[in-house]
Write an enzyme that holds these catalytic residues in place. Structure first.
Site, PDB file in Angstrom:
ATOM      1  N   GLU A 344       0.471  -0.986   0.404  1.00 57.55           N
ATOM      2  CA  GLU A 344       0.105  -0.055   0.037  1.00 57.55           C
ATOM      3  C   GLU A 344       0.737   1.632   0.210  1.00 57.55           C
ATOM      4  OE1 GLU A 344      -2.746  -0.857  -1.007  1.00 57.55           O
ATOM      5  OE2 GLU A 344      -3.130  -2.655   0.081  1.00 57.55           O
ATOM      6  N   TYR A 429      -1.506  -8.282 -10.714  1.00 56.39           N
ATOM      7  CA  TYR A 429      -0.659  -7.940  -9.974  1.00 56.39           C
ATOM      8  C   TYR A 429       0.517  -8.879 -11.190  1.00 56.39           C
ATOM      9  CZ  TYR A 429      -4.076  -6.076  -6.669  1.00 56.39           C
ATOM     10  OH  TYR A 429      -4.906  -5.178  -6.081  1.00 56.39           O
TER      11      TYR A 429
END
Ligand code: BES
Ligand code: ZN
Length: 654
Positions: A344, A429
């Site tokens: 993040e 991803y």
């Protein structure tokens, strides 16, 4: 091997509107030379989306930002726990490129009370608001409806919308029993296209705006947003985000939240019972932030705080600027799941500084972030830790490639007419991260790192939204013209981006410990070594995950019971391990054992993280469909609307 299916929903075939009109306009500006330039601030008008021939219109938004674009949002919100509703007044400042065009926003399920117009804030008639003509188009289940506000040819530069949001799919209202503490809780999840369920907005990642907000709550609870918190001003909680962000990064949370300082620019927020554990687990937050800065340029957002949410949170983490939202299930007690926070943080560069201009380009955000995550893990905890995580993820990618139809194996999928929530996480991803790693292996870190740094920080890239074609052009200008390292073939970028599968010569991450784990697993499976001598001291969870990956589907429950007796996986506090263990348990029938059964029920009724519960339900549906449905009926009220939308088609809505 156990496989965690893609994060994406299994819901298929929602016939979204296909509206991919090509805009014919000027060519993109030439890319700048790679230099570690500090991220500049842009004025709102610079934030207007560029129109390029290769940037089709965002098929998931009704907005027409090339005609009229909002550059600033002033939001007044009242949060009412009494009736689970948000009452808002959203005031937009507009850039009008086409004076004959209306202002079009996205709205889903909102009650629009009133819309008004006024001149610019610096006009002498600034406070003269007049009623506007507006219409709400017909609603699509995922996209919602276009809110069209007619603008007179002159004057109007601000639009003010009074609205109410009830039953918003992007909000979860939790009762006190569903939290760690003694108070109710509210939080938003806007990505990908749910911001429009809690405010009317041009909900496209290609549109960026600054915002400020003032929030009141009908209880003495603390609101937080993805913006600098300025405290109580005139009895209202005030927030300022003075860097332009896309709508999917707008975020709100309200609860009994307390803050613990971790460093000069980092803190953690959590409910009081969770605060100590959270602060201990995240004590390296400042170092993590500095580690990314050293490689990829200065952190551009001021503070970096983390908010620990209740376990119903449907994701592991969400990179809301200035305030990452995170699941409490990463608080393993030994910091072993901290890579999620590294991920993040890395979004503060990939995704938040340079944003994918439409959902088809999401890999620019998630794939590049995943690559950065591994690099930072390596810097902080060593190569082997990073390789272990990469190897596990690539194993899941290979599994996904065996299962997905070719069109869904493309890094840049065709999303027109589809829900962006359907994207396969393994592709976006991991194939995305492998592409960047392939660049690394072809050209070397010394040449790749400055190019990535420039992509994030160059004056005309920072705080903009970019397409895959923009990235390709950037690479062509700055990297692909260079000679590959000795013995390396040039990289076939088009194959990586647009072909299914993996191109020949794709990187193959391999951790040093893997061979040993595989050998041990093989001997254990053949009964050559006893369960007790598998791991003498504590293995890191990633090593166990690799071990689990070696276990065949037909493994008898008794063998899992042996492992459980010796290593107590059913009682583990590590949720990554637990989720995979429970999946194996269901697959083998080990979940017939009462403690496993109880833990499974407890897990499914408390943890709302879709990536963990979807595979377990899918497995359970095969082995014991009645139990799967019964458990879902019990757990469903605690799940986020997004997760309900994914699971209802499989397990039945009430
Ligand atoms: N931005 C994502 C979460 C997301 C993606 C929400 C797409 C909605 C649509 C976030 O950064 C993320 O990737 N979370 C992962 C963390 C993991 C990969 C470390 C998650 O929640 O599992
Ligand atoms: Zn992410």
């Amino acid at each position: 091997m156990p496989h965690l299916p893609a994060t994406s929903a299994l819901v298929r075939g929602a016939a979204l509107l296909a509206q991919g009109l090509l805009l014919a306009c000027a060519a993109p500006a030439p890319a700048p030379a790679p230099a570690p330039a500090p991220a500049p601030r842009v004025t709102p008008s610079q934030a207007a989306p560029a129109r390029t021939p290769d940037r089709p219109r965002d098929p998931h938004s009704f907005a027409r930002p090339h005609q009229v674009v909002a550059t600033h949002l002033d939001l007044a919100l009242h949060v009412s726990f009494a009736d689970s509703a948000l009452d808002g007044v959203a005031t937009y400042t507009l850039d009008r490129h086409d004076l004959s065009a209306p202002f079009v926003l996205d709205a889903r399920g909102l009650q629009i009370h009133r819309v008004e117009l006024a001149p610019r804030a610096d006009d002498r008639n600034a406070n003269t608001w007049s009623p506007a003509r507006w219409t709400l188009g017909s609603a699509h289940p995922q996209l919602g409806a276009p809110l069209r506000v007619d603008l007179p040819e002159t004057d109007a530069a601000r639009v003010r919308i009074h609205y109410r949001a009830r039953d918003a799919a992007g909000l979860q209202w939790l009762t006190a029993e569903q939290t760690a503490g003694a108070h109710p809780f509210l939080y938003s999840q806007s990505q990908p296209i749910l911001a429009r369920t809690w405010l009317p907005i041009q909900d496209s990642p290609g549109v960026r705006l600054t915002y400020d907000a003032r929030v009141t709550v009908d209880r003495p609870l603390q609101p937080l947003m993805s913006a600098d918190y300025r405290g109580l001003i005139d009895g209202r909680h005030s927030f300022v985000m003075d860097r332009p962000i896309p709508a999917y990064l707008l975020a709100l949370a309200v609860g009994d939240l307390q803050r613990r300082e971790l460093g000069p620019r980092t803190a953690v927020w959590a409910e009081p019972p969770t605060l100590d554990l959270a602060a201990a687990e995240l004590r390296d937050l400042g170092d993590m932030l500095s580690a990314v800065e050293r490689r990829y340029g200065p952190y551009a957002w001021g503070r970096y705080d983390v908010l620990i949410l209740p376990p119903a949170f449907p994701y592991g983490g969400m990179e809301n600027p200035v305030l990452t939202f995170a699941t409490p299930t990463i608080l393993a007690g030994d910091r072993s799941l901290i890579s999620l926070i590294v991920h993040e943080i890395a979004h503060s560069w990939a995704g938040n500084l340079v944003t994918a201009s439409a959902w088809r380009d999401l890999w620019l955000s998630e794939g590049i972030t995943t690559y950065l995550e591994r690099r930072i893990l390596e810097d902080l905890y060593g190569r082997d830790r990073a390789e272990m995580e990469a190897e596990l993820a690539v194993a899941a990618l290979h599994q996904a490639l065996r299962e997905l139809p070719p069109a869904d194996q493309r890094l840049v999928p065709e999303l027109r007419g589809r829900d962006p929530d359907e994207l396969s996480a393994d592709i976006i991803y991991e194939k995305g991260a492998l592409l960047i790693r392939a660049l690394e292996e072809t050209y070397g870190r010394d040449r790749l790192d400055p190019v990535l740094r420039a992509w994030f920080t160059a004056e005309d890239n920072a705080f903009t939204s970019r397409s895959t074609a923009d990235f390709t052009l950037f690479l062509q200008t700055h990297l692909l013209g260079e000679a590959p390292l000795p013995g390396r073939a040039p990289l076939d970028l088009d194959a990586w981006l647009y072909a299914p599968g993996l191109p020949a010569g794709a990187p193959e991450p391999r951790a040093a410990a893997s061979a040993e784990v595989e050998a041990l697993a093989a001997s254990w499976l053949q009964g050559q070594i006893p369960t007790t001598s598998l791991a003498t001291d504590a293995w890191p969870p990633q090593r166990w995950l690799h071990f689990f990956g070696q276990l065949p589907a037909g493994l008898p429950a008794a063998r899992l019971a042996e492992l459980d007796r010796r290593y107590h996986f059913t009682d583990t506090g590590n949720h990554e391990l637990l989720a995979t263990w429970l999946l194996l348990a269901v697959r083998s029938g080990h979940d017939a054992s009462p403690p496993v059964r109880a833990r499974l029920r407890d897990f499914l009724t408390h943890v709302g993280r879709r990536k963990h519960i979807l595979p377990i339900y899918s497995q359970l549906l095969q082995s014991d469909p009645d139990r799967a449905r019964a458990l879902y009926r019990e757990a469903r009220p605690r799940y986020h609307p997004i997760v309900q939308a994914t699971l209802d088609p499989l397990l039945g809505a009430p």
